[in-house]
Design a protein around this motif. Structure first.
Motif, PDB file in Angstrom:
ATOM      1  N   GLU A 173      -1.678  36.662  77.884  1.00  0.00           N
ATOM      2  CA  GLU A 173      -0.710  35.602  78.141  1.00  0.00           C
ATOM      3  C   GLU A 173      -0.136  35.200  76.791  1.00  0.00           C
ATOM      4  O   GLU A 173      -0.885  34.972  75.842  1.00  0.00           O
ATOM      5  CB  GLU A 173      -1.401  34.414  78.813  1.00  0.00           C
ATOM      6  CG  GLU A 173      -0.437  33.392  79.354  1.00  0.00           C
ATOM      7  CD  GLU A 173      -1.129  32.348  80.221  1.00  0.00           C
ATOM      8  OE1 GLU A 173      -0.962  31.152  79.909  1.00  0.00           O
ATOM      9  OE2 GLU A 173      -1.826  32.719  81.184  1.00  0.00           O
ATOM     10  N   PHE A 174       1.187  35.123  76.709  1.00  0.00           N
ATOM     11  CA  PHE A 174       1.827  34.845  75.424  1.00  0.00           C
ATOM     12  C   PHE A 174       3.186  34.193  75.647  1.00  0.00           C
ATOM     13  O   PHE A 174       3.745  34.243  76.737  1.00  0.00           O
ATOM     14  CB  PHE A 174       1.983  36.137  74.602  1.00  0.00           C
ATOM     15  CG  PHE A 174       2.901  37.152  75.239  1.00  0.00           C
ATOM     16  CD1 PHE A 174       4.227  37.256  74.844  1.00  0.00           C
ATOM     17  CD2 PHE A 174       2.436  37.995  76.242  1.00  0.00           C
ATOM     18  CE1 PHE A 174       5.069  38.179  75.438  1.00  0.00           C
ATOM     19  CE2 PHE A 174       3.281  38.924  76.840  1.00  0.00           C
ATOM     20  CZ  PHE A 174       4.595  39.022  76.441  1.00  0.00           C
ATOM     21  N   THR A 175       3.690  33.604  74.583  1.00  0.00           N
ATOM     22  CA  THR A 175       5.019  33.013  74.597  1.00  0.00           C
ATOM     23  C   THR A 175       6.002  34.044  74.062  1.00  0.00           C
ATOM     24  O   THR A 175       5.806  34.602  72.979  1.00  0.00           O
ATOM     25  CB  THR A 175       5.057  31.737  73.728  1.00  0.00           C
ATOM     26  OG1 THR A 175       4.090  30.820  74.235  1.00  0.00           O
ATOM     27  CG2 THR A 175       6.430  31.095  73.756  1.00  0.00           C
ATOM     28  N   VAL A 176       7.042  34.289  74.824  1.00  0.00           N
ATOM     29  CA  VAL A 176       8.076  35.249  74.448  1.00  0.00           C
ATOM     30  C   VAL A 176       8.765  34.748  73.176  1.00  0.00           C
ATOM     31  O   VAL A 176       9.039  33.556  73.046  1.00  0.00           O
ATOM     32  CB  VAL A 176       9.092  35.404  75.606  1.00  0.00           C
ATOM     33  CG1 VAL A 176      10.290  36.238  75.194  1.00  0.00           C
ATOM     34  CG2 VAL A 176       8.402  35.991  76.832  1.00  0.00           C
ATOM     35  N   PRO A 177       9.042  35.650  72.224  1.00  0.00           N
ATOM     36  CA  PRO A 177       9.741  35.234  71.001  1.00  0.00           C
ATOM     37  C   PRO A 177      11.078  34.553  71.304  1.00  0.00           C
ATOM     38  O   PRO A 177      11.726  34.842  72.310  1.00  0.00           O
ATOM     39  CB  PRO A 177       9.966  36.548  70.248  1.00  0.00           C
ATOM     40  CG  PRO A 177       8.954  37.493  70.791  1.00  0.00           C
ATOM     41  CD  PRO A 177       8.743  37.080  72.227  1.00  0.00           C
ATOM     42  N   GLU A 178      11.475  33.670  70.420  1.00  0.00           N
ATOM     43  CA  GLU A 178      12.746  32.948  70.569  1.00  0.00           C
ATOM     44  C   GLU A 178      13.953  33.819  70.213  1.00  0.00           C
ATOM     45  O   GLU A 178      15.060  33.574  70.680  1.00  0.00           O
ATOM     46  CB  GLU A 178      12.749  31.691  69.679  1.00  0.00           C
ATOM     47  CG  GLU A 178      11.752  30.638  70.113  1.00  0.00           C
ATOM     48  CD  GLU A 178      12.115  29.945  71.421  1.00  0.00           C
ATOM     49  OE1 GLU A 178      13.305  29.926  71.801  1.00  0.00           O
ATOM     50  OE2 GLU A 178      11.196  29.418  72.072  1.00  0.00           O
ATOM     51  N   THR A 179      13.750  34.830  69.382  1.00  0.00           N
ATOM     52  CA  THR A 179      14.849  35.691  68.942  1.00  0.00           C
ATOM     53  C   THR A 179      15.176  36.727  70.007  1.00  0.00           C
ATOM     54  O   THR A 179      14.309  37.525  70.380  1.00  0.00           O
ATOM     55  CB  THR A 179      14.476  36.405  67.625  1.00  0.00           C
ATOM     56  OG1 THR A 179      14.110  35.434  66.657  1.00  0.00           O
ATOM     57  CG2 THR A 179      15.636  37.251  67.115  1.00  0.00           C
ATOM     58  N   PRO A 180      16.416  36.746  70.518  1.00  0.00           N
ATOM     59  CA  PRO A 180      16.800  37.756  71.503  1.00  0.00           C
ATOM     60  C   PRO A 180      16.716  39.160  70.898  1.00  0.00           C
ATOM     61  O   PRO A 180      16.900  39.351  69.692  1.00  0.00           O
ATOM     62  CB  PRO A 180      18.252  37.400  71.843  1.00  0.00           C
ATOM     63  CG  PRO A 180      18.406  35.973  71.448  1.00  0.00           C
ATOM     64  CD  PRO A 180      17.498  35.787  70.264  1.00  0.00           C
TER      65      PRO A 180
END
Length: 153
Positions: free
Chosen positions: A122-129
């Motif tokens: 489980e992780f947070t998707v990076p903010e950079t597209p």
């Protein structure tokens, strides 16, 4: 009348508890991915929004012994040299086939799992597209095409 007031108070309390409960379970999107003996992920494109929380449940389907056929799913940062990472990782059997020199470029990684086993991350998707590659680092699997993309947009 007293029991009606008590019932309404209880219902209101339950409603307020529900509203104040953490929404974590609702805010996590689960994606199931399978790796098999054909050296392919069954999901090769995962689309996500920046900052979204993802849970990936990764399962290996194989009748071969784990030392001959295991898989993992490793999501790499945008600027990672995948060829160099995969080559270095093949030599890192003692570290679950994850090259220590590249650990700061790993966004998320499952454990190495054999047939019938699963690993969840489980992780947070990076903010950079962008298109973030994910690969299997078991020796030879990346080179055989066991790759996918986490598309952040």
């Amino acid at each position: 009348m007293k029991s009606l007031t008590t019932s309404l108070t209880l219902l209101l309390s339950l409603f307020l508890i529900t509203l104040s409960a953490p929404a974590q379970a609702q805010d996590v999107r689960t994606i199931e991915v399978v790796g098999a003996d054909n050296l392919q992920f069954d999901v090769t494109l995962i689309e996500a929004e920046p900052g979204e929380t993802l849970r990936i449940v990764f399962t290996t389907v194989s009748n071969m012994p784990p030392q001959a056929m295991s898989h993992n799913l490793v999501i790499m940062d945008l600027e990672t040299d995948l060829d160099a990472f995969a080559m270095a990782s093949m030599m890192a059997a003692d570290n679950d086939y994850l090259a220590p020199d590249y650990e700061d470029q790993i966004i998320a990684a499952t454990e190495m799992v054999g047939g019938g086993e699963s690993s969840t991350i489980e992780f947070t998707v990076p903010e950079t597209p962008g298109d973030y590659d994910y690969i299997c680092t078991f020796p030879g699997h990346y080179q055989a095409g066991m790759v996918g993309i986490l598309r952040v947009q």
